[in-house]
Design a protein around this motif. Structure first.
Motif, PDB file in Angstrom:
ATOM      1  N   LYS A 143       0.829  -1.209   0.000  1.00 50.04           N
ATOM      2  CA  LYS A 143       0.000   0.000   0.000  1.00 50.04           C
ATOM      3  C   LYS A 143       0.861   1.255   0.000  1.00 50.04           C
ATOM      4  O   LYS A 143       0.550   2.237  -0.673  1.00 50.04           O
ATOM      5  N   ALA A 144       1.959   1.215   0.772  1.00 47.23           N
ATOM      6  CA  ALA A 144       2.865   2.370   0.826  1.00 47.23           C
ATOM      7  C   ALA A 144       3.419   2.669  -0.562  1.00 47.23           C
ATOM      8  O   ALA A 144       3.399   3.820  -1.019  1.00 47.23           O
ATOM      9  N   LEU A 145       3.907   1.623  -1.253  1.00 47.50           N
ATOM     10  CA  LEU A 145       4.469   1.810  -2.593  1.00 47.50           C
ATOM     11  C   LEU A 145       3.407   2.298  -3.573  1.00 47.50           C
ATOM     12  O   LEU A 145       3.682   3.157  -4.425  1.00 47.50           O
ATOM     13  N   TYR A 146       2.193   1.769  -3.430  1.00 48.02           N
ATOM     14  CA  TYR A 146       1.088   2.166  -4.317  1.00 48.02           C
ATOM     15  C   TYR A 146       0.828   3.670  -4.222  1.00 48.02           C
ATOM     16  O   TYR A 146       0.746   4.372  -5.245  1.00 48.02           O
ATOM     17  N   TYR A 147       0.726   4.185  -3.004  1.00 51.50           N
ATOM     18  CA  TYR A 147       0.448   5.618  -2.824  1.00 51.50           C
ATOM     19  C   TYR A 147       1.642   6.477  -3.235  1.00 51.50           C
ATOM     20  O   TYR A 147       1.474   7.554  -3.819  1.00 51.50           O
ATOM     21  N   PHE A 148       2.860   6.007  -2.942  1.00 51.90           N
ATOM     22  CA  PHE A 148       4.042   6.776  -3.327  1.00 51.90           C
ATOM     23  C   PHE A 148       4.162   6.878  -4.849  1.00 51.90           C
ATOM     24  O   PHE A 148       4.513   7.934  -5.386  1.00 51.90           O
TER      25      PHE A 148
END
Length: 689
Positions: A320-325
């Motif tokens: 999720k972190a990578l998706y938003y970044f």
């Protein structure tokens, strides 16, 4: 007969006799002390078997589950159990490797499986499956699994709190040399929970625990010697204990930045815990997700950061972190680019370690003047990852990032000057950069500052300062995660479980935990301590929190002495604590209380003028104090006027009007305030008419 054999037999007889005597003495004490149902060791084992055969561990609902997960899986909250087929299949697959099976027995393998599931678990079902495996392993005699089960009984994991069963299991483990068990028994003895209140015994358990390798015991002993709790205050001994723990934490922090834990103060939000700013509410999280999907770049970066390290009650989720970044980076966010570089630099499940990709994203962020990107490039050159080691380039990038106020870059500069990496050693410059980084809470900078103060390197040696800094580093340990589980337990009404967790953290020296434990004890909702122990223990914890600088706790100590809670009524002592809170912490509540005592001459000489001044100061210090101060001053002026009028009336003097306490009652001043309020309301109504 051989004299040696005879001597051995005599020693065995003496040992058996001694053990029998101790066992009888122990059993008598247990009947008097235990606050829960007595469970024998055999029954503990039967209970483990019962959990295993019936699968009860699967059916227990974890009330302290992350509230976000709770909402997301509301229809799945009632767990129906683990499917035996899946579990059997998992076991069969795991045991196919003959090499692993030959190293350890079945109990060890079950424990390893359970531990792996627990570490990777995100759902309630996985956690329950892990504890089912621990139950099986514990029944096979696996000591580590037994420790897990004892902890579950002590802290109330999955609603299975049974302190007596936990104590008996801990005592059995302690005999086997378990330092975790020794630490737990020391903790229980220090509070008198399920055991006799015995500080001497607690100190012995902690000493054995620390000798065995318990970081918690080391930290507790460090705090005790720092504060002089049941031992002679000794800064050097405290330094020795704290340093061992700080070294352990610093080693972990050098490999990763660690996960900061939100420490919620129950005293600040007793009415509406769901609106706590430290924990992200589910509805707010959904709203943020909606904004992120609509293209709000700032929200995308914020959600990415929260998922990257697991903040505000959110689970750590690299995907999720990578998706938003990535979404934010596509929109041109330099911060997002830098965080993507960070993820690839460190490596994780969603972004495998890749120096080339890290360099690419760090460069993109640095070209926009981003401090995190500049720091990232500095790290690549410093460690020689994907590029040749170049301390000159690293220094250049660290300096640029430090000028922009990035604490990690300030720390790296400090470390270069401290260790002489690519530059001449300069302890003064090292101290400067460590200090700058420490002001933003950079943990490794705090650690190295402590090292400098402890050894007198580049700065005048100060044991006290070193200990305080080491203590701050120690409080970043993994045990701080109990703050979240304790908070969720309290929020869900599991008061005993919450208290146990906060109390352990309080024993380790966490000021927030001391305040929270005292707050819970004061509420009288806890059942694990006798009612007669609640106020004295709460007073002890308020006192420890006050010593660490908590103004609210200082006022509370004054209240306890004023009303006689857990101690004798002592107005002088109450006034002393209110004075400290007013002078040192500028507490409006303390000023108000002190003004009242000066007004009535309680424990201090009566002084109307000083009372007026303190009431005014309270109103100036806090807007919330305006209304109570207004009524208090109205009452004071009315009574002062009445005194002046009656002073010249000899007939009234003969009437002995001053003895209002005996005629009207001890709370006659509240009656006067009520009359004043009624008169004001009457006058205002007439004016509007």
């Amino acid at each position: 007969m051989n004299p040696l054999a005879l001597l051995v037999e005599i020693l065995i007889i003496i040992e058996v006799t001694t053990k029998n005597t101790e066992a009888e003495r122990y059993n008598r004490k247990q009947k008097e002390v235990n606050v829960t149902t007595q469970v024998s060791v055999s029954k503990v084992k039967q209970f483990l078997l019962y959990l295993l055969e019936q699968g009860n561990a699967n059916k227990i609902t974890n009330k302290r589950e992350n509230p976000l997960e709770k909402k997301k899986h509301q229809h799945k909250l009632k767990i129906k159990g683990i499917q035996n087929k899946n579990l059997l299949k998992r076991n069969q697959n795991y045991f196919k490797n003959p090499a692993k099976k030959s190293i350890t027995d079945e109990g060890d393998e079950l424990f390893k499986m359970g531990n792996k599931i627990l570490q990777e678990s995100k759902s309630q079902k996985q956690k329950t499956e892990a504890y089912t495996l621990f139950t099986r392993a514990a029944n096979m005699g696996n000591l580590k699994a037994m420790e897990k089960m004892a902890d579950a009984w002590l802290f109330g994991s999955f609603g299975m709190q049974n302190i007596t069963a936990a104590i008996q299991l801990y005592e059995s483990l302690a005999k086997e040399g378990s330092y975790k068990a020794q630490n737990a028994l020391g903790f229980l003895s220090s509070y008198g929970i399920g055991m006799e209140y015995d500080q001497a015994k607690a100190l012995i358990y902690y000493t054995f625990g620390s000798a065995g390798g318990s970081m918690m015991s080391q930290m507790i002993l460090g705090y005790r010697y720092l504060s002089g709790i049941n031992v002679l205050q000794n800064c050097e001994v405290a330094l020795n204990h704290y340093k061992k723990v700080a070294d352990y934490i610093a080693d972990k922090l050098e490999k990763s930045e660690g996960i900061p834990v939100e420490k919620v103060r129950l005293t600040e939000r007793p009415e509406n815990l769901s609106s706590n700013s430290e924990i992200l509410d589910w509805d707010i999280y959904q709203y943020y997700k909606f904004l992120a999907e609509r293209g709000d770049v700032q929200i995308q970066v914020s959600l990415g950061q929260l998922h990257l390290i697991g903040r505000k009650g959110l689970d750590q989720d690299y995907s999720k972190a990578l998706y938003y970044f990535l979404k934010a980076a596509k929109a041109g966010s330099a911060n997002a680019m830098a965080f993507i570089g960070k993820m690839y630099f460190e490596g994780n499940a969603a972004a495998p370690q890749n120096n080339a990709t890290a360099f690419k994203y760090f460069s993109m962020a640095a070209s926009k003047g981003n401090a995190i990107g500049l720091h990232g490039l500095g790290l690549l050159y410093f460690h020689g990852k994907g590029v040749p080691v170049n301390y000159g380039e690293a220094l250049k990038y660290f300096q640029k990032a430090a000028e922009k106020g990035w604490p990690n870059a300030q720390f790296q500069l400090g470390f270069m000057y401290y260790s002489g990496s690519g530059v001449w050693k300069d302890y003064k410059l090292a101290f400067k950069y460590f200090y700058l980084a420490s002001q933003s809470g950079q943990p490794l900078a705090i650690y190295y500052l402590a090292e400098m103060y402890a050894t007198g390197t580049g700065v005048l040696r100060s044991c006290r300062t070193a200990v305080e800094l080491y203590k701050g580093v120690c409080e970043l340990g993994h045990w701080a995660e109990k703050f979240l589980t304790a908070y969720f337990a309290y929020k869900d009404g599991d008061i005993d479980s919450s208290l146990i967790q906060y109390a352990l953290l309080a024993e380790m020296g966490y000021e927030v935990a001391q305040s929270n434990s005292a707050f819970i004890l004061e509420s009288k909702k806890a059942k694990i301590l006798g009612k007669e122990k609640l106020y004295p223990m709460a007073l002890l914890l308020w006192n420890r929190a006050a010593i660490q600088g908590n103004a609210f706790a200082r006022v509370k100590i004054g209240d306890y002495h004023y009303y006689g809670y857990g101690t004798k009524k002592d107005y002088e002592t109450a006034a002393t604590h209110y004075s400290i809170a007013a002078d040192k912490h500028h507490s409006a509540q303390a000023m108000f209380n002190l003004a009242y005592m000066y007004e009535h001459g309680l424990g201090i000489a009566k002084d109307i003028h000083l009372a007026r001044r303190l009431y005014d100061m309270a109103a100036q210090t806090s807007p919330d104090a305006h209304i109570p101060v207004f009524f208090a001053l109205m009452k004071l002026e009315t009574m002062h006027l009445l005194h002046d009028i009656l002073f010249f009336n000899q007939f009234t003097m003969k009437w002995k009007w001053l003895k209002l306490d005996s005629t009207v009652g001890p709370y006659w001043d509240l009656l006067v305030i009520g009359l004043i309020v009624a008169m004001l309301i009457f006058l205002l109504r007439n004016r509007h008419r």
